[in-house]
Design a protein around this motif. Sequence first.
Motif, mmCIF file in Angstrom:
data_model
loop_
_atom_site.group_PDB
_atom_site.id
_atom_site.type_symbol
_atom_site.label_atom_id
_atom_site.label_comp_id
_atom_site.label_asym_id
_atom_site.label_seq_id
_atom_site.Cartn_x
_atom_site.Cartn_y
_atom_site.Cartn_z
ATOM 1 N N SER A 43 8.652 2.734 -2.562
ATOM 2 C CA SER A 43 7.821 3.714 -3.320
ATOM 3 C C SER A 43 7.381 4.687 -2.210
ATOM 4 O O SER A 43 7.337 4.392 -0.963
ATOM 5 C CB SER A 43 6.884 2.761 -3.973
ATOM 6 N N PHE A 45 4.310 4.801 -1.704
ATOM 7 C CA PHE A 45 3.203 3.833 -0.866
ATOM 8 C C PHE A 45 4.036 3.391 0.494
ATOM 9 O O PHE A 45 3.205 3.283 1.446
ATOM 10 C CB PHE A 45 2.641 3.033 -1.773
ATOM 11 N N SER A 46 5.111 2.674 0.044
ATOM 12 C CA SER A 46 5.631 1.896 1.233
ATOM 13 C C SER A 46 5.863 3.042 2.291
ATOM 14 O O SER A 46 6.007 2.529 3.483
ATOM 15 C CB SER A 46 6.930 1.074 0.782
ATOM 16 N N ASN A 49 2.827 3.979 3.945
ATOM 17 C CA ASN A 49 2.329 2.531 4.767
ATOM 18 C C ASN A 49 3.105 2.619 6.022
ATOM 19 O O ASN A 49 2.642 2.241 7.089
ATOM 20 C CB ASN A 49 2.427 1.376 3.825
ATOM 21 N N SER A 289 10.435 -5.726 5.473
ATOM 22 C CA SER A 289 9.479 -6.278 4.529
ATOM 23 C C SER A 289 9.743 -6.050 3.029
ATOM 24 O O SER A 289 9.353 -7.149 2.464
ATOM 25 C CB SER A 289 8.099 -5.243 5.177
ATOM 26 N N LEU A 290 10.424 -4.929 2.725
ATOM 27 C CA LEU A 290 10.578 -4.778 1.270
ATOM 28 C C LEU A 290 11.666 -5.762 0.819
ATOM 29 O O LEU A 290 11.584 -6.139 -0.006
ATOM 30 C CB LEU A 290 11.103 -3.500 1.128
ATOM 31 N N GLY A 292 11.695 -8.594 1.930
ATOM 32 C CA GLY A 292 10.764 -10.018 1.930
ATOM 33 C C GLY A 292 11.644 -10.854 2.887
ATOM 34 O O GLY A 292 11.662 -12.200 2.901
ATOM 35 N N LYS B 68 8.473 -15.636 -8.487
ATOM 36 C CA LYS B 68 8.941 -15.361 -6.917
ATOM 37 C C LYS B 68 7.940 -15.064 -6.038
ATOM 38 O O LYS B 68 6.818 -14.227 -6.424
ATOM 39 C CB LYS B 68 9.811 -14.164 -6.931
ATOM 40 N N ASN B 70 5.932 -14.540 -2.455
ATOM 41 C CA ASN B 70 6.267 -13.870 -0.946
ATOM 42 C C ASN B 70 4.980 -14.183 -0.231
ATOM 43 O O ASN B 70 3.973 -14.004 -0.689
ATOM 44 C CB ASN B 70 6.413 -12.344 -0.697
ATOM 45 N N ASN B 86 -1.382 -4.228 3.435
ATOM 46 C CA ASN B 86 -0.670 -2.954 3.140
ATOM 47 C C ASN B 86 0.823 -3.299 2.866
ATOM 48 O O ASN B 86 1.471 -2.523 1.897
ATOM 49 C CB ASN B 86 -0.636 -1.932 4.339
ATOM 50 N N GLU B 87 1.128 -4.239 3.545
ATOM 51 C CA GLU B 87 2.586 -4.729 3.389
ATOM 52 C C GLU B 87 2.697 -5.226 1.837
ATOM 53 O O GLU B 87 3.882 -4.917 1.068
ATOM 54 C CB GLU B 87 2.998 -5.824 4.198
ATOM 55 N N SER B 90 3.112 -2.399 -0.656
ATOM 56 C CA SER B 90 4.205 -1.740 -0.627
ATOM 57 C C SER B 90 5.218 -2.659 -1.530
ATOM 58 O O SER B 90 6.157 -1.978 -1.935
ATOM 59 C CB SER B 90 4.704 -1.643 0.700
ATOM 60 N N GLN B 91 5.190 -3.964 -1.590
ATOM 61 C CA GLN B 91 6.263 -4.716 -2.423
ATOM 62 C C GLN B 91 6.053 -4.549 -3.674
ATOM 63 O O GLN B 91 6.501 -5.025 -4.400
ATOM 64 C CB GLN B 91 6.170 -6.071 -1.820
ATOM 65 N N GLN B 92 5.098 -3.938 -4.112
ATOM 66 C CA GLN B 92 4.522 -3.795 -5.631
ATOM 67 C C GLN B 92 4.885 -5.100 -6.316
ATOM 68 O O GLN B 92 5.677 -5.039 -7.386
ATOM 69 C CB GLN B 92 5.636 -2.881 -6.297
ATOM 70 N N ALA B 116 -2.787 1.792 -6.100
ATOM 71 C CA ALA B 116 -1.537 1.732 -6.273
ATOM 72 C C ALA B 116 -1.124 0.847 -7.433
ATOM 73 O O ALA B 116 -0.017 0.723 -7.527
ATOM 74 C CB ALA B 116 -1.014 1.218 -4.875
#
Lengths: 330, 335
Positions: A43, A45-46, A49, A289-290, A292, B68, B70, B86-87, B90-92, B116
């Motif tokens: 996104s 945002f990511s 970030n 990171s996205l 996981g 799920k 994290n 922040n991380e 980002s993972q929404q 967000a």
Amino acid sequence: MPGKLTLGYPSARTLRKSLPLVVLAVVVVALIALPLYSSAHASAFSINNSLQNAASLGLLALGVGLTMIIGEFDLSSLGVYAIGGMIAVKYGADFPVMGMLLALALAVVVGGVQGWIIARTEISSVPLTLGGYIILLGASHLVSNSQTLAYANYDVGMWLDGIFGFVLSPRIAIVLGIFVLTAAFMGWTQLGREIRAVGGDRRASRASGVQVDRIIVGIFIASAFLSALGGALFALSSAAAKPDLGLSPFIFAVTAVLLGGVSLAGGRGGAMGIVVGVVSLSLLETLFSLLGTPIYMVNVIRGALLLVVVVIEAPDLRRALITVRRAKSA
Amino acid sequence: MSKTAGNKSKALRAVLLAAVAAVLSTTAHADGSLAGKTVTLVTCGTSNPWCKVFNDQITSKLKDAGVKVNVLENDFDAVLEVQQMNEAISQQPDLIMVEPADDKTLVGSAKKAKAAGVPVLYMDSPADPAIMDDIAFQVIADNVALGRFAGQNIIDGLRELGLKKANVIVISGTKGSTMVQDRQRGFEEVMATAPEYKVIDVQDGNWDPVLSGNIAQQLFAKYQSQGGIQAVRAEADYTAIPVIQAARQAGMKVGVAEGGLIVSGTNCTKAGIDSIRAGEMYGTATEDAFTQGEYTVDAALKFLRGEKVEKTIVVPEYRVTKATLGQYSEVCSKG
């Protein structure tokens, strides 16, 4: 013979030169294609970030990178980064600029003293700045009473990290601006060319009248200044400062610098390469990171990348390639 | 002819499929299955005994419901936690659950999450008033009560010893969190009712057993010539045990039976219960990781199912001493 040599030489150089952009391109494509191979997506945002993280460590990387360009290595920059953040938070509670200026003033002194010793005694910068790092870390514990300090004036951090233009923030813009200025300075001024010359061949530059000692002192001051500024901006943005941030900021910075085409041997590389290295590395970490990926796997990948970069950088590799080419053509 | 038959059977199949799908989806609802939902848990590391039980309780129940999870861990590291927040944003995910290391530092993170569109469940420590509108809800301990219980433990213990005056020290959890401040407030409130017992030192042990033990050792030595220390409030059972060990190493007596040091814990654990039983630790209180985790994860599940959840859920807490040991030993022993 010379013809063959020049044939082998450019391709190693091309590989090295294109590496930062190749890595950046691969990571960007991987990020865009995320939905194709996972349930995650990148996104705005990511990306923002990721750029924030790049901004947090970018100035540290630039500082270390500058010392590497003149063939030195500033380990103390990590200590300056930590204590810079600590001072900015501790003494900038009411007036953020005050804390920042104090941190920068300390950095100028630290960089000046170290640079002066290195220039005067021609001592190796690694052990000297290691000593500097240890002293600064101790001082950082002293200033903070060994505790993580919170920054109650969190509006400053929120302003610094406020998103504009989808993925930018004031902090990202400040850091990017410093990179552009440094690149312009290095590329378009006589002094900039001299700095690179000092890294290429110190004795020859001295013989041709370059003020080598001044350049060494100046670069160490710049390295400390940039590290302190980076540390202070990071601390204000996270609204907290820790006396010891561990080694990971430094590992990130050095990997990014090497990835960005700066040579450990000195004389090569510039600010634009470093910023590409920093952004690629940061985006790569965001990608994992996205997805996981557990932190230990990310560490393995970081280490592997550092290894790859160092191997490509290695002067022996160039020689080996040439030998292989010669053997083949023979 | 064959064509219409084919159409008919197709239509029949469609109806059947729809029926099966409907049945499946209703059973899924009945199970409360939350498959496809994601939660990012930003929490303290499992090297901390309380956090281990707390995290396990939360992750296992979420996973059982098909969520799920994290997990991003830090050892009450405020700087790292901001990066992890922040991380997490980002993972929404559908929900971020955060165990705060420092409540002031998280203000920016909570506002970012709100912007967000990611809901935040604030755990354990009450959120800063500045972000009450930004977080989705909070499940917190009754921290003032926990502080009061510790005060009662210390006063009762010292009175049992028949002491007319005493020096008391506090080795606290991470001071930057509101929960630690609230507990101290409750503690001081009760201690004020017994002015003959003085709180002479309060040190931050960062929820760290080793650090807390070291601090105790230093303070025992420091105050030896100034009347010594007669009672210690530790912020948790797992930091109280190292304090007792430090006292033993310093050659001090411990517990009422020996006429020695009075120690109170909180966040009861099995080791704490055993210590009370052995007559060493005087008392403790709940906020055991198991119950706190259970309240928290149940609220999270409700929220994920789209049910209404109260903005602030306060987990009731209880005082544990030798007298009430039987009642709480089981729940405390899960940690």
